[in-house]
Scaffold this motif. Structure first.
Motif, short mmCIF file in Angstrom:
data_model
loop_
_atom_site.label_atom_id
_atom_site.label_comp_id
_atom_site.label_asym_id
_atom_site.label_seq_id
_atom_site.Cartn_x
_atom_site.Cartn_y
_atom_site.Cartn_z
N ARG A 236 0.84 -1.20 0.00
CA ARG A 236 0.00 0.00 0.00
C ARG A 236 0.87 1.26 0.00
NH1 ARG A 236 -4.03 -0.39 4.91
NH2 ARG A 236 -5.26 1.07 3.65
N ASN A 237 0.35 2.32 -0.60
CA ASN A 237 1.05 3.61 -0.62
C ASN A 237 0.04 4.71 -0.32
OD1 ASN A 237 3.01 5.53 -0.85
ND2 ASN A 237 3.19 5.42 -3.08
N GLY A 238 0.11 5.25 0.88
CA GLY A 238 -0.82 6.30 1.30
C GLY A 238 -0.55 6.66 2.74
N ASP A 239 -1.38 7.51 3.29
CA ASP A 239 -1.27 7.84 4.71
C ASP A 239 -1.98 6.73 5.47
OD1 ASP A 239 -1.52 8.80 7.32
OD2 ASP A 239 -1.60 10.87 6.66
N LEU A 240 -1.21 5.78 5.97
CA LEU A 240 -1.78 4.57 6.55
C LEU A 240 -2.26 4.75 7.99
CD1 LEU A 240 0.68 1.81 5.25
CD2 LEU A 240 -1.34 2.78 4.13
N TYR A 241 -1.96 5.90 8.60
CA TYR A 241 -2.25 6.05 10.02
C TYR A 241 -2.54 7.53 10.33
CZ TYR A 241 -1.80 3.98 14.73
OH TYR A 241 -2.03 3.46 15.99
N PRO A 242 -3.66 8.04 9.84
CA PRO A 242 -3.89 9.48 9.90
C PRO A 242 -4.48 10.02 11.19
CG PRO A 242 -5.66 8.43 8.68
CD PRO A 242 -4.66 7.34 9.02
N SER A 243 -5.10 9.19 12.02
CA SER A 243 -5.97 9.75 13.07
C SER A 243 -5.23 10.46 14.19
CB SER A 243 -6.87 8.65 13.65
OG SER A 243 -6.12 7.67 14.32
N HIS A 244 -3.95 10.08 14.48
CA HIS A 244 -3.22 10.78 15.52
C HIS A 244 -3.08 12.27 15.18
CE1 HIS A 244 -2.59 7.24 17.68
NE2 HIS A 244 -1.33 6.95 17.38
N GLY A 245 -2.83 12.55 13.92
CA GLY A 245 -2.68 13.93 13.51
C GLY A 245 -4.00 14.63 13.23
N ILE A 246 -4.89 13.93 12.52
CA ILE A 246 -6.12 14.60 12.09
C ILE A 246 -7.14 14.71 13.20
CG2 ILE A 246 -7.43 12.60 11.27
CD1 ILE A 246 -7.09 16.11 9.65
N GLY A 247 -7.12 13.81 14.19
CA GLY A 247 -8.12 13.86 15.24
C GLY A 247 -8.19 15.21 15.94
N PRO A 248 -7.09 15.67 16.56
CA PRO A 248 -7.14 17.00 17.19
C PRO A 248 -7.41 18.11 16.19
CG PRO A 248 -5.33 15.71 18.08
CD PRO A 248 -5.87 14.93 16.91
N CYS A 249 -6.81 18.05 14.99
CA CYS A 249 -7.06 19.11 14.01
C CYS A 249 -8.53 19.17 13.62
CB CYS A 249 -6.19 18.88 12.77
SG CYS A 249 -4.43 19.14 13.04
N ALA A 250 -9.17 18.02 13.50
CA ALA A 250 -10.60 17.98 13.17
C ALA A 250 -11.43 18.56 14.30
CB ALA A 250 -11.02 16.55 12.87
N MET A 251 -11.04 18.29 15.54
CA MET A 251 -11.76 18.87 16.67
C MET A 251 -11.58 20.39 16.72
SD MET A 251 -13.40 16.49 18.13
CE MET A 251 -13.45 14.71 18.38
N TYR A 252 -10.37 20.86 16.45
CA TYR A 252 -10.11 22.30 16.46
C TYR A 252 -10.97 23.02 15.42
CZ TYR A 252 -5.79 21.13 19.03
OH TYR A 252 -4.88 20.68 19.95
N THR A 253 -11.17 22.40 14.27
CA THR A 253 -11.87 23.04 13.16
C THR A 253 -13.34 22.64 13.07
OG1 THR A 253 -10.98 21.31 11.71
CG2 THR A 253 -9.81 23.41 11.75
#
Length: 453
Positions: A236-253
């Motif tokens: 696979r080639n992609g962002d395989l583990y996004p939630s650590h970074g996107i979780g707080p950013c999604a809450m902020y926005t």
């Protein structure tokens, strides 16, 4: 694809709009104790199991794992805490043993801590059995997995929480209070990611006593995560583990609650790090030196939001580096960056200079951390694992909405298959699915911070 069911199918729809990370006093607990089962008692499962065993309001009623060594370690943990021995499943190595656990019933909730490819089918089966789910990240592998998990939750009304622990990190929660208080002004740009040297996680000698490093085996010859996780880097080639970074950013926005992701694109570098590691550790003649790894060493994803913000995520796990999430929260009044533990707020900081963040963190300390910091000492990941399990258990006890709900779960996790698609299509920019079917416009922000809670 569009979801088959609408939010009307979710029996707790009204309550979900009021969901918060902390349960207000008005939501008095209706259960004093909950019976929880766990599927997956490997390295991650054992960390979460410890947090369950530390609690007097939890009975660990059932454990399931098809690896006898890991199941035995989990039972050892239970005995160490002096708790009753749970019913066990999987000693026969049957991959479907978890279904027998679900069929037995009598569980108030279940924690899933298995390899990624099992998360969606196990969560779906649990929700169909009306057993609330706390699922380790990620929610699924394919985009269809995410629609299937979402539609099952909407059809059954069974609570689902993604166990994303970084949302509960001490500085992250303080920054969220700052965002809500307008310290950064109007948010414009955010960054985060998963930047963690995993080479010694993806390869080992196959010795159960040494789950990290010590060799360059993976797959059937590897042990623990090397047995299953490395294969994702091969194919696979992609962002395989996004939630650590996107979780707080999604809450902020306020994603899914007055805002949404609209567009996504992803770029990936060449793949060199894992091959180089195998050669350095095992020699050029080792069979795994011939493996062609597909995962780019650094994968960069850009997200556009309905309200005009941009978010950059980076997945960087195959090269030598210290651990970092790489958070950046930037608005019209200033910004915070976690890497240098610094902040700059116009009018309060000296022009063009950073201030240390600690004083701001102390000022905006989240009430949960004020209350439970001592209790969380010794918990995994600097205390975060205490808080994520605490949130799941308290929601179960109060029969309240999950603080990280099904829409959060599928939205954050779907970044992975979408990033794979973008890369495969020559880094094309794609439309981001609206998993809420338009309800993001009326759903309210969660995380109401108030000393009354």
């Amino acid at each position: 694809m569009k979801p088959v069911f609408t939010r009307r199918d979710f029996i707790a729809a009204g309550a979900a709009l009021a969901g918060t990370m902390m349960l207000p006093a008005a939501l008095a607990a209706t259960r004093k104790k909950v019976r929880i089962g766990m599927i997956g008692t490997g390295m991650r499962g054992q960390v979460l199991l410890q947090e369950l065993l530390r609690r007097d309001d939890v009975e660990v009623a059932a454990l399931c794992d098809i690896e006898p060594v890991m199941l035995g370690k989990a039972l050892g943990q239970v005995a160490k805490f002096g708790k009753p021995k749970p019913v066990t499943y999987g000693e026969d190595r049957d991959p479907q043993a978890y279904r027998r656990m679900l069929d037995a019933g009598k569980l108030d909730g279940i924690v899933i801590a298995t390899p990624w490819e099992w998360h969606a089918p196990m969560a779906i089966a649990a929700m169909q059995a009306k057993i609330p789910v706390g699922c380790e990240v990620v929610a699924g592998i394919t985009l269809q997995d995410h629609w299937d998990v979402l539609n099952t939750q909407l059809k059954t009304g069974t609570p689902y929480m993604l166990l994303e622990n970084v949302c509960f990190r001490r500085d992250v929660m303080a920054v969220l209070r700052m965002v809500r208080a307008g310290v950064f002004g109007e948010l414009v740009h955010l960054q985060g990611g998963y930047q963690h040297d995993l080479r010694a996680v993806k390869f080992n000698s196959g010795d159960p006593a040494r789950p990290y490093g010590g060799g360059v085996e993976y797959g059937a010859k590897g042990w623990s995560e090397a047995r299953w996780r490395t294969e994702h880097s091969v194919r696979r080639n992609g962002d395989l583990y996004p939630s650590h970074g996107i979780g707080p950013c999604a809450m902020y926005t306020n994603i899914n609650r007055g805002n949404r992701f609209t567009r996504i694109n992803t770029f990936a570098t060449k793949a060199r790090g894992l091959h180089d590691y195998v050669v350095k550790q095992g020699g050029a003649s080792h069979p795994n030196a011939k493996t062609a790894f597909k995962l780019g060493d650094v994968v960069t994803t850009t997200l556009a939001c309905e309200n005009g913000e941009t978010i950059i995520l980076q997945h960087d796990t195959s090269l030598p580096r210290p651990y970092s999430i790489g958070f950046r929260v930037q608005g019209t009044h200033g910004l915070w960056m976690d890497l240098n533990e610094s902040i700059h707020i116009e009018g309060q900081s000296k022009p063009h200079e950073w201030d240390a963040f600690q004083a701001w963190q102390d000022k905006y300390e989240h009430p949960l951390w004020r209350k439970y910091a001592k209790t969380a000492e010794g918990a995994g990941h600097g205390g975060m694992d205490f808080f994520v399990i605490h949130a799941f258990v308290e929601a179960l006890k109060a029969q309240a909405p999950m603080p990280i709900d099904i829409y959060d779960a599928v939205t954050w996790s779907a970044i992975t298959p979408l990033s794979e698609q973008s890369i495969a299509q020559n880094f094309q920019t794609l439309d981001f699915p609206d998993f809420t079917a338009g309800q993001w416009k009326s759903r309210k922000p969660i995380f109401a911070f108030d000393d009354r809670y």
